[in-house]
Design an enzyme around this catalytic site. Sequence first.
Site, mmCIF file in Angstrom:
data_model
loop_
_atom_site.group_PDB
_atom_site.id
_atom_site.type_symbol
_atom_site.label_atom_id
_atom_site.label_comp_id
_atom_site.label_asym_id
_atom_site.label_seq_id
_atom_site.Cartn_x
_atom_site.Cartn_y
_atom_site.Cartn_z
ATOM 1 N N LYS A 17 42.061 35.339 45.307
ATOM 2 C CA LYS A 17 41.443 36.578 44.826
ATOM 3 C C LYS A 17 41.352 37.632 45.939
ATOM 4 O O LYS A 17 41.646 38.802 45.708
ATOM 5 C CB LYS A 17 40.038 36.209 44.347
ATOM 6 C CG LYS A 17 39.396 37.106 43.365
ATOM 7 C CD LYS A 17 38.258 36.380 42.625
ATOM 8 C CE LYS A 17 37.277 35.619 43.512
ATOM 9 N NZ LYS A 17 36.377 36.456 44.297
ATOM 10 N N ARG A 91 30.212 37.748 37.651
ATOM 11 C CA ARG A 91 30.536 36.330 37.597
ATOM 12 C C ARG A 91 29.791 35.627 36.464
ATOM 13 O O ARG A 91 30.023 34.437 36.222
ATOM 14 C CB ARG A 91 30.100 35.679 38.910
ATOM 15 C CG ARG A 91 31.191 35.675 39.989
ATOM 16 C CD ARG A 91 31.361 34.334 40.460
ATOM 17 N NE ARG A 91 31.875 33.820 41.680
ATOM 18 C CZ ARG A 91 32.332 34.369 42.757
ATOM 19 N NH1 ARG A 91 32.371 35.640 42.928
ATOM 20 N NH2 ARG A 91 32.776 33.638 43.728
ATOM 21 N N ARG A 130 43.704 25.436 53.599
ATOM 22 C CA ARG A 130 43.156 26.769 53.908
ATOM 23 C C ARG A 130 42.361 26.782 55.206
ATOM 24 O O ARG A 130 41.568 25.882 55.454
ATOM 25 C CB ARG A 130 42.214 27.213 52.786
ATOM 26 C CG ARG A 130 42.891 28.063 51.760
ATOM 27 C CD ARG A 130 41.905 28.522 50.731
ATOM 28 N NE ARG A 130 41.083 29.622 51.202
ATOM 29 C CZ ARG A 130 40.274 30.330 50.419
ATOM 30 N NH1 ARG A 130 40.169 30.055 49.162
ATOM 31 N NH2 ARG A 130 39.584 31.307 50.908
ATOM 32 N N ARG A 157 36.939 26.764 55.578
ATOM 33 C CA ARG A 157 35.785 27.484 55.048
ATOM 34 C C ARG A 157 34.751 26.456 54.633
ATOM 35 O O ARG A 157 35.082 25.462 54.022
ATOM 36 C CB ARG A 157 36.198 28.348 53.849
ATOM 37 C CG ARG A 157 36.012 29.812 54.138
ATOM 38 C CD ARG A 157 36.537 30.664 53.033
ATOM 39 N NE ARG A 157 35.666 30.638 51.871
ATOM 40 C CZ ARG A 157 35.832 31.449 50.831
ATOM 41 N NH1 ARG A 157 36.816 32.325 50.832
ATOM 42 N NH2 ARG A 157 35.039 31.389 49.804
ATOM 43 N N ARG A 168 31.568 24.639 42.357
ATOM 44 C CA ARG A 168 31.984 26.030 42.162
ATOM 45 C C ARG A 168 32.904 26.134 40.938
ATOM 46 O O ARG A 168 32.859 27.104 40.196
ATOM 47 C CB ARG A 168 32.668 26.561 43.425
ATOM 48 C CG ARG A 168 31.705 26.663 44.598
ATOM 49 C CD ARG A 168 32.426 26.955 45.893
ATOM 50 N NE ARG A 168 32.786 28.348 46.023
ATOM 51 C CZ ARG A 168 33.873 28.779 46.652
ATOM 52 N NH1 ARG A 168 34.718 27.942 47.187
ATOM 53 N NH2 ARG A 168 34.121 30.057 46.726
#
Length: 219
Positions: A17, A91, A130, A157, A168
Amino acid sequence: MHALQHFVLVGAPASGKGTQARFLAETYHLESLSTGALLRHEIDRETELGLRASSYMERAMLVPDEIVNGIVRSWIGSHLEASWLLDGYPRTVAQAETLESNLKALGTQVDVVVWLDVSRELIEARMAKRRECTQCGHTTRNGEETCPVCHAPMRKRSDDNAAAFALRWRDYETLTEPVVRFYQQQGLVVHIPVTQEGEPEDVSRRIASALKAYAESKN
Ligand code: AMP
């Protein structure tokens, strides 16, 4: 594309995103607000807002609507003349309703919602690789140990571990996908399904051509 002034970007956690938000902002000359980036910045600065937000974000939870609504409302209030992009907001349907009424009071509205619909399998494969720079925040996708921009060490992260991701993802499915349906009922959604790994530039190109078709359909 003159008619499109106010963009919303919706995507799953770790869907890319942020990268597509930058593409949209640059391509369509938009001011952009990433609520996630703003909250992380407040946490780093140890502000009161940051302290409140961190207790939720550390647990991979959404920050309460009233906190986020307040941030976005004041940001929009200071960008009244601008074309803009909201990245990561709304959201929840409650946030979408609040946004709608705030914009209505200003005589304006959301013009288009880009839904970056990346499959869970693809995201899980990506997440393992990531990294985020400990100094400049630059992110990479291939497990780099050193930042290609400033050469500082990279880290995963903190919300990228599997348990946090599961939480999430559950919030995304139960709370955020209804936001997509809320906007679909208004005919505002540009759907970008992504099921195979590819370059972010390919996704950007698909977004651009879908937006062009969308804008033409509204003219
Ligand atoms: P993001 O960078 O968009 O993935 O956001 C990172 C984290 O910030 C999320 O997991 C939430 O804890 C928080 N956050 C960002 N945007 C919102 C929002 N619109 N509502 C609630 N929490 C948010």
